[in-house]
Design an enzyme around this catalytic site. Structure first.
Site, short mmCIF file in Angstrom:
data_model
loop_
_atom_site.label_atom_id
_atom_site.label_comp_id
_atom_site.label_asym_id
_atom_site.label_seq_id
_atom_site.Cartn_x
_atom_site.Cartn_y
_atom_site.Cartn_z
N CYS A 29 0.85 -1.19 0.00
CA CYS A 29 0.00 0.00 0.00
C CYS A 29 0.89 1.24 0.00
CB CYS A 29 -0.91 0.02 1.22
SG CYS A 29 -0.01 0.14 2.75
N CYS A 32 3.31 1.75 2.84
CA CYS A 32 4.59 1.04 2.74
C CYS A 32 5.58 1.94 2.01
CB CYS A 32 4.45 -0.25 1.94
SG CYS A 32 3.42 -1.47 2.72
N ASP A 452 -27.45 16.74 -2.19
CA ASP A 452 -27.12 18.10 -1.81
C ASP A 452 -27.43 18.95 -3.04
OD1 ASP A 452 -25.87 20.25 -0.42
OD2 ASP A 452 -24.17 20.00 -1.78
N ASP A 667 -20.93 17.02 -2.74
CA ASP A 667 -19.85 17.36 -3.67
C ASP A 667 -18.49 17.58 -3.03
OD1 ASP A 667 -20.34 19.79 -2.49
OD2 ASP A 667 -19.81 20.90 -4.29
N ASP A 671 -19.25 18.38 2.64
CA ASP A 671 -20.29 17.39 2.87
C ASP A 671 -19.77 16.14 3.55
OD1 ASP A 671 -22.31 18.89 1.75
OD2 ASP A 671 -21.79 18.26 -0.28
#
Lengths: 779, 118
Positions: A29, A32, A452, A667, A671
């Site tokens: 990942c 790492c 939204d 968006d 939010d």
């Protein structure tokens, strides 16, 4: 990627510092990559280090007199990874995996061929016997393909111990750890058949004297091993296609970049690009890393990353994404994010993580898997005992082998993960980034979706929809005693005043007003001040001016204008936001503003309604404005006058009151709490911000219609998973009892062990193939 | 007579299978900051204990060529890794840790467990 690479002086070496790029093995990942980067940076002699998780490469600037490449490798090894800095034999994790998989596939193919040929000969030899009395009359006597038992033993031994070697190895390694797998079942089942047949060949007469049957089961053992391996070969081929999404994303990465260094353009490997580099991109080239255009403009195809099919026009100041393709113009850009920080690397990481996560629906398979194989072993023994007591030895023996052979735990293990892998990959290809399997699973249950308003349903940038002046303003200006420069008309003068003042403001509406009044003249502004929550005040040519809402006018006792008031009532009913303009204490103009609906909003709402989802809109706007926008978008339910900070609480309340699964589409950063509070958060994002962490699903293409696609994808994936689980469980639940002979007393139905092998091989292949159908699912 | 022998042997065999597979008692091994897990017919140690607030580094070393074990999956950490035979592969488990996390092979045949200390 299989060699250590040292790049030339200009790009790689300067004075006492040398740059070295080398592959790293073992990263899983981006963290790492960061860890290795830190470890390398703190190694004495290293001045800079960058590790790219996507390409699994490290680039290190180091002083060769202080530290050697081997010491760099040792530093990396000390934290558990492997840096390949010496010799060309060492390879990256990808190439090792690919080479091993290719070799396994080749070995498997060879074994299937040889096993197939040997099995064919064994079957051919026993064909008349297999077909019984009718079969014997069909073939000439003596039967020309009949082989002596010793030859059958030889052929069967090749299949049993060479072709089927991996079953024994796996069984042994499992038993050492007191675990069992499908291999255990195959190894035990076929060994029982093979061993009995060997006994018949070697001590047949003795067995006959003891009253035992002398049937041979070489054909059963060979057919089962060959078929199971054939199934495994097909499954391996199909499985390799389930991970295509990541491979495709990784292939997007550019290999080199044209970096401007010391005033010259130098082509360097992308791993050597550092943040702050200025990079040139020519038409048709890939953009190497993320950045911002500093010179030039172009049209850029971002479809491979965002799923947006239409090329996007970019000018100076616009962001560019690494891995996308420059279609037309040449431009220079400033590299802002490199290595594991680029949007592409983050997408790769997120997709890989999502593909490895667990869907809640998998729980049943997880809990069954630990008990399945031992349970089947016990059932096989019980079958043998039962039929030995009720029937005969051959009957009991054959049924026991069928039970061992037919059980297929693999199909259960593959049912959910393969579908999740393909589903998540399919989403990524369409610009729908799914955070984890759970989000993908929950999305199919969504009954209500709350949008939204600003920036999601609407463009998020207000526009001036109309500018209205008091009647006869052009004629009455001379009577008002204002200092109007030259022969400027009254309306033009007021427009100029408004534009000049609004240019000083930072309010979001001000930008829209300035844009609309671009043509109006400019005047010097004095005494500018914002009246928080109401508007602004200033002086132009010594004349006091107020621009703001009705309250600002009322507080300052502005003289009203009847026709503008009438217009204001009409505009408010249409949901417009109003800005009154008062010059010298008189209301002389009115500006109407509105945030316009995105073109795809209405289509999205109707698409959601069609698939049975209730659509709500949430906004801070007043009831009138909210209702107007909702009506345009054909949304029937509105939550108006909700402050940004209240959105999260509203969503929680909403979840309680509706009782069903609620999705929230917003968006971005603002939010984030509401996205996290919803059962499914859908972020209209660019793939980098906090919204991705809070949202289960991120729409990289910012196309609202993808909300419908995401829900459709979830529904298709869950449907495939259910089919897979139905087949996998149904197969085992139904066929194991059949193999045990449960239908024999009523209908005389039994399962031939060879057929059981075929069914077992087919079951896992069918599950993987079914999951691959998601690649072409309509979303 | 042979029926009685077969029946009794069968029952004993079933009991033996049960005891062999389900009767094993394994104690958890403390991972500390780092632990090497040998992949050989399963995961050794099969139960790993990690600290609640600390990252843990697990290095998987596959010795078993059985293709079933060529992938290790830690679904609770969203980790799936290919394990080449004889080559160590390290994964880092960052907090917050789930109370009880699973380790399994790609086909869900071999299992291990990670327990988090409270």
């Amino acid at each position: 990627m299989n060699n250590t690479q040292v790049y030339p002086a200009n790009s790689g070496k300067s004075g006492e510092t040398e740059r070295l790029s080398f592959p790293i093995v073992g990263m899983h990942c981006a963290s790492c990559a960061k860890l290795i980067e830190r470890q390398l940076k703190k190694t004495p002699g290293v001045s800079d280090a960058a590790v790219n998780y996507g390409s699994e490469q490290a680039t290190v600037a180091f002083a060769p007199r202080t530290v050697t490449p081997q010491q760099l490798a040792d530093a990396v090894a000390a934290i558990g990874y492997k840096a390949i800095v010496t010799g060309s034999q060492d390879r990256s994790a990808d190439s090792i995996r690919d080479a091993e998989k290719r070799k396994n596939l080749r070995d498997l193919m060879l074994k299937v061929w040889i096993g197939g040929m040997a099995t064919f000969l064994i079957l051919l030899s026993g064909l008349p016997e297999m077909l019984g009395t009718a079969g014997r009359s069909l073939f000439p006597d003596p039967y020309p393909f009949m082989m002596p038992p010793a030859i059958l033993l030889l052929l069967s031994s090749i299949v049993q111990f060479w072709v089927g070697r991996e079953f024994y190895l796996a069984t042994w390694s499992g038993l050492k750890n007191r675990t069992a797998s499908m291999d255990t079942l195959v190894a035990l089942g076929t060994t029982a058949a093979f061993a009995y047949s060997v006994a018949v060949v070697l001590i047949g007469p003795v067995m006959q004297r003891l009253g035992l049957r002398t049937d041979m089961y070489f054909d059963v053992a060979s057919v089962v091993i060959t078929l199971v391996l054939l199934g495994r070969l097909l499954e391996a081929k199909a499985k390799s296609r389930t991970g295509e999404a990541i491979r495709k994303l990784l292939e997007l990465e550019a290999k080199t970049a044209r970096v401007i260094r010391g005033g010259e353009e130098v082509v360097v490997p992308v791993a050597e690009v550092i943040a702050g580099d200025t990079i040139r991109v020519r038409p048709g080239e890939k953009i190497p890393v993320d950045g911002t255009i500093t010179d030039g403009s172009s049209s850029i195809d971002e479809s491979m990353v965002t799923g947006e099919s239409i090329p996007v026009d970019k000018i100076k100041g616009d962001p560019v994404i690494g891995g996308t393709i420059n279609k037309s113009g040449a431009f220079l850009f400033l590299a802002t994010r490199i290595g594991s920080e680029t949007m592409l690397s983050q997408i790769v990481r997120l997709v890989a993580e999502a593909q490895s996560s667990r869907a809640p629906i998998q729980r049943l398979a997880d809990s069954v898997s630990g008990y399945f194989v031992p349970a089947v072993l016990m059932l096989a023994v019980a079958t043998f005992v039962l039929w030995f007591d009720l029937g005969s030895f051959p009957f009991a023996f054959s049924n026991m082998i069928a039970v061992l052979i037919i059980a297929c735990p693999c199909a259960m293990g593959l049912a959910t993960p393969t579908a999740i892998m393909v589903g998540v990959g399919r989403g990524a290809g369409a610009g729908i980034l799914i955070k984890d399997a759970e989000s993908l699973e929950i999305a199919h249950k969504v009954k209500t979706i709350v949008f939204d308003k600003t920036g999601t349903l609407t463009r998020g940038e207000p526009e001036v929809t109309g500018v209205y002046f008091m009647d006869n303003l052009n004629h009455v200006v001379p009577d008002l005693g204002w200092q109007v420069p030259g022969d400027t008309k009254g309306q033009n003068f007021v427009s100029g005043i408004v534009k000049s003042i609004e240019r000083e403001s930072e309010h979001p509406l001000a930008k829209a007003i300035v844009t609309r009044l671009t043509e109006a003249p400019d005047y010097p502004v004095t005494d500018f001040g914002a009246v928080e929550g109401f508007g602004v005040k200033a002086k132009v040519n010594g004349i006091p001016v107020l621009i703001g809402n009705r309250k600002l006018m009322e507080t300052n006792r502005v003289m009203r204008c009847a026709e503008l008031d009438k217009k204001a009532i009409e505009l408010e009913s249409e949901g417009r936001t109003l800005a009154y303009v008062a010059v010298d204490g008189k209301n002389v103009a009115l500006l109407a503003l509105a945030d316009t609906l995105k073109p795809e909003s209405r289509e999205t709402v109707s698409g959601l309604k069609k698939i049975g989802i209730k659509v709500w809109m949430i906004t801070g706007d007043n009831e009138k404005t909210a209702t107007t926008i909702a009506r345009q978008a054909q949304i029937d339910h509105v939550l108006a006058e909700v402050l940004p900070a209240q959105k999260e609480a509203k969503i929680r309340e909403f979840k309680k009151s509706t009782g069903g699964v609620v999705a929230f589409a917003g968006d971005g950063v603002n939010d984030a709490p509401a996205l996290a509070a919803a059962d499914v958060g859908i972020a209209m994002g660019t793939g980098t911000d906090v919204a991705i962490e809070s949202a289960g699903i991120t729409l990289l293409n910012r196309d609202l219609r993808s909300v419908v696609s995401a829900i459709r994808l979830s529904r298709s994936t869950m449907s495939i998973i259910r089919q897979n689980l139905f087949w996998a469980f149904g197969y085992n639940v139904i066929l194991i009892p059949v193999a045990m002979g449960i239908l024999y007393p009523i209908w005389g139905i039994l399962l031939n062990p060879a057929l059981a092998g075929l069914a077992m091989a087919a079951s896992s292949v069918s599950v993987v193939t079914n999951s691959l159908r998601l690649k072409n699912a309509r979303i | 007579m042979d029926r009685i022998i077969v029946t009794v042997s069968g029952i004993l065999l079933i009991a033996a299978i049960y005891r062999f597979f389900f009767g094993k008692r394994e104690t958890a091994t403390e991972a500390g900051n780092a632990l090497t897990v040998i992949v050989d017919g399963g995961y050794k140690p099969g139960i790993i204990r990690i600290s609640k607030d600390k990252p843990a580094r697990l290095t998987f070393l596959r010795r078993d060529p059985n293709p079933c074990l060529d992938e290790v999956v830690l679904p609770d950490y969203k980790i799936r890794e290919y394990l080449p035979v004889g080559k160590p592969v390290t994964v880092i488990l960052n907090p917050p840790h789930p109370v009880d996390a699973k380790i399994r092979c790609g086909m869900n045949m071999f299992h291990g467990k990670i327990i988090t200390d409270e």
